[in-house]
Design an enzyme around this catalytic site. Structure first.
Site, PDB file in Angstrom:
ATOM      1  N   ASP A   1     -15.069  50.919 -50.613  1.00 40.76           N
ATOM      2  CA  ASP A   1     -15.985  51.905 -50.021  1.00 40.76           C
ATOM      3  C   ASP A   1     -15.374  53.312 -50.026  1.00 40.76           C
ATOM      4  OD1 ASP A   1     -14.404  50.887 -47.891  1.00 40.76           O
ATOM      5  OD2 ASP A   1     -15.903  51.469 -46.403  1.00 40.76           O
ATOM      6  N   ASP A   2     -14.024  53.410 -50.103  1.00 39.44           N
ATOM      7  CA  ASP A   2     -13.414  54.722 -50.350  1.00 39.44           C
ATOM      8  C   ASP A   2     -13.855  55.241 -51.720  1.00 39.44           C
ATOM      9  OD1 ASP A   2     -11.051  54.884 -48.155  1.00 39.44           O
ATOM     10  OD2 ASP A   2     -11.185  52.866 -48.938  1.00 39.44           O
TER      11      ASP A   2
ATOM     12  N   THR B   1     -10.892  58.226 -44.161  1.00 37.26           N
ATOM     13  CA  THR B   1     -11.574  56.932 -44.321  1.00 37.26           C
ATOM     14  C   THR B   1     -10.562  55.797 -44.448  1.00 37.26           C
ATOM     15  OG1 THR B   1     -11.666  57.102 -46.726  1.00 37.26           O
ATOM     16  CG2 THR B   1     -13.504  58.078 -45.517  1.00 37.26           C
TER      17      THR B   1
ATOM     18  N   ASN C   1     -14.681  44.727 -36.557  1.00 36.72           N
ATOM     19  CA  ASN C   1     -14.929  43.886 -37.741  1.00 36.72           C
ATOM     20  C   ASN C   1     -13.710  43.059 -38.145  1.00 36.72           C
ATOM     21  OD1 ASN C   1     -13.511  46.094 -38.689  1.00 36.72           O
ATOM     22  ND2 ASN C   1     -14.944  46.626 -40.321  1.00 36.72           N
TER      23      ASN C   1
ATOM     24  N   HIS D   1     -19.539  52.275 -44.970  1.00 40.25           N
ATOM     25  CA  HIS D   1     -18.650  52.796 -43.921  1.00 40.25           C
ATOM     26  C   HIS D   1     -18.047  54.155 -44.299  1.00 40.25           C
ATOM     27  CE1 HIS D   1     -18.717  48.937 -41.842  1.00 40.25           C
ATOM     28  NE2 HIS D   1     -18.332  48.322 -42.930  1.00 40.25           N
TER      29      HIS D   1
HETATM   30 CA    CA Z   1     -11.127  53.057 -46.469  1.00 39.48          CA
END
Ligand code: CA
Length: 323
Positions: A14-15, A130, A165, A247
C-alpha cells in the site's frame, strides 16, 4: 507556490500505491521519499522504492531511513515475513536485495534530509508518513522542537476508536515502534493521525483491480500484480472488507485535501507495555490542557478520496503523468 511534500514509507504494497498517488498528483511538489524498515528489512524497502520510482518515470530522490526501532530490537524478518506484503514487501516479485541496489545509501540519512528540508521550507513543507514512526522520532531526538516549524504532518498510524489490525489494540505501524509513536505524539507536532478509524473506510475492490489489469502497460501490470497478491491476502484475513483498504494512500489524500477528513483535536500517546502495547489513545496527563496541536481523523469522505485516487493513479499507470 505549491507546497512541498516529503513521503516517508516502508514499501510495502500500500506504500507503493501511496507513492504512485503522490507522484501523479499535481497539488503539491513531491521533493523526496524516505524509506525505513517496516514491511521488510530496510535494504529491501529502499530497493523497492527506488525501483518503483524508476518504473513510474519519476525523478524523485530516495533516502534510506532507520533499520531498527528506537528502543526495541529489530524484527527477525526471516522468521516473520509478511503474509500481506510478501517477504520482500513487494509480493515476492523482487526477492532479496543485491549490494548494488543499496550502493551509496546510508542508514538514517533520512533524518538529516527531513531536518534540512524543514529548515529550508518551514511551513511550506508537508510530511506524510506511512510506516513506523522511527525516523520521525529520531528527527525530534536530534533536533528537539523542530517539528513546530513544519507545515503539517499526516501519519497513517494507530487506531483511536477502531480496533487494531495486529491485535484488538495494535495497528501495524504503531506496533512496529510504540516508543517512537509515544515520543512523536507527546511532542505534539502539528500532526493528524490517519488511523484505521478512517483508512478501513476506504476500499480497492476486485473490480478496481480488473480495470488496472486492462490498462496494459508495464507500470499497470506491475502494480496490478502487487494488488492481486494484497487482495488475495485480504480475502483470507479480512473478508468483511470485500477488497483491500487504501491505508497508506489515504494519508497522502488527507494531506492534499484535508477537507475530506473530519478530525478531533486530541492530546495523544501510545501505550508501550502490557496487553495494550502499541495502542494509540488520548494522553490522560493532558486532560486539562486546552492547547491542542495534534488531532485524530475519525471520519472520511471515502467517495471523494477514492475518485481522486483512482483517477490520479490510473493516469500514472497509463503513462500519462509522472513527476
Ligand atoms: Ca506502509
Amino acid at each position: 507556490m505549491k507546497k512541498k511534500m516529503i513521503l516517508s514509507v516502508d514499501t510495502g504494497i500500500d506504500d507503493a500505491l501511496a507513492i504512485a498517488y503522490a507522484i501523479g498528483q499535481q497539488e503539491m511538489e513531491l521533493i523526496g521519499i524516505t524509506v525505513s524498515y517496516g514491511m521488510s528489512i530496510v535494504e529491501n524497502t529502499y530497493r523497492n522504492t527506488k525501483k518503483l520510482v524508476e518504473l513510474l518515470g519519476a525523478q524523485v530522490p530516495v533516502y534510506m531511513g532507520s533499520a531498527v526501532p528506537i528502543v526495541r530490537p529489530g524484527r527477525d524478518y526471516k522468521l516473520a515475513g509478511s503474509k500481506i506484503h510478501g517477504q520482500d514487501g513487494m509480493a515476492n516479485q523482487f526477492g532479496d536485495y543485491e549490494p548494488e541496489d543499496v550502493a551509496g545509501a546510508v542508514v538514517e540519512e533520512s533524518v538529516d534530509y527531513i531536518i534540512d528540508s524543514i529548515h529550508t521550507y518551514g511551513k511550506d513543507l508537508v510530511l506524510v508518513t506511512t510506516g513506523p514512526m522511527t525516523d520521525l522520532a529520531r528527527v525530534i531526538t536530534k533536533e528537539p522542537g523542530i517539528l513546530d516549524q513544519i507545515g503539517a504532518v499526516y501519519s497513517m498510524v494507530g487506531a483511536l476508536a477502531a480496533p487494531g489490525n495486529v491485535n484488538p489494540y495494535k495497528e501495524a505501524n504503531a506496533g512496529m515502534d510504540p516508543e517512537a509513536v509515544k515520543l512523536v505524539l507527546e511532542t505534539e507536532p502539528p500532526l493528524t493521525v490517519i488511523g484505521l478509524d478512517v483508512t478501513r473506510k476506504t476500499l480497492m475492490s476486485f473490480a478496481d483491480l480488473k480495470r488496472w489489469q486492462a490498462i496494459g502497460t508495464g507500470r499497470s501490470d506491475f502494480l496490478a500484480k502487487l494488488v492481486e497478491y494484497y487482495l488475495d491476502a485480504y480475502r483470507v484475513m479480512h473478508p468483511y472488507l470485500k477488497g483491500c483498504a487504501l491505508h497508506d494512500p489515504l494519508a497522502v489524500g488527507a494531506a492534499l485535501h484535508p477537507e475530506w477528513i473530519t478530525t478531533i483535536p486530541m492530546h495523544l500517546t501510545c501505550v508501550t507495555e502490557g496487553e495494550a502495547d502499541g495502542r494509540t489513545c488520548e494522553n490522560l496527563e493532558k486532560c486539562d490542557d486546552t492547547d491542542y496541536h495534534t488531532c485524530g481523523a475519525l471520519f472520511v469522505d471515502s467517495a471523494a478520496f477514492e475518485e481522486n485516487f483512482f483517477e490520479t493513479v490510473e493516469n500514472v499507470l497509463a503513462g500519462q503523468a509522472g513527476a
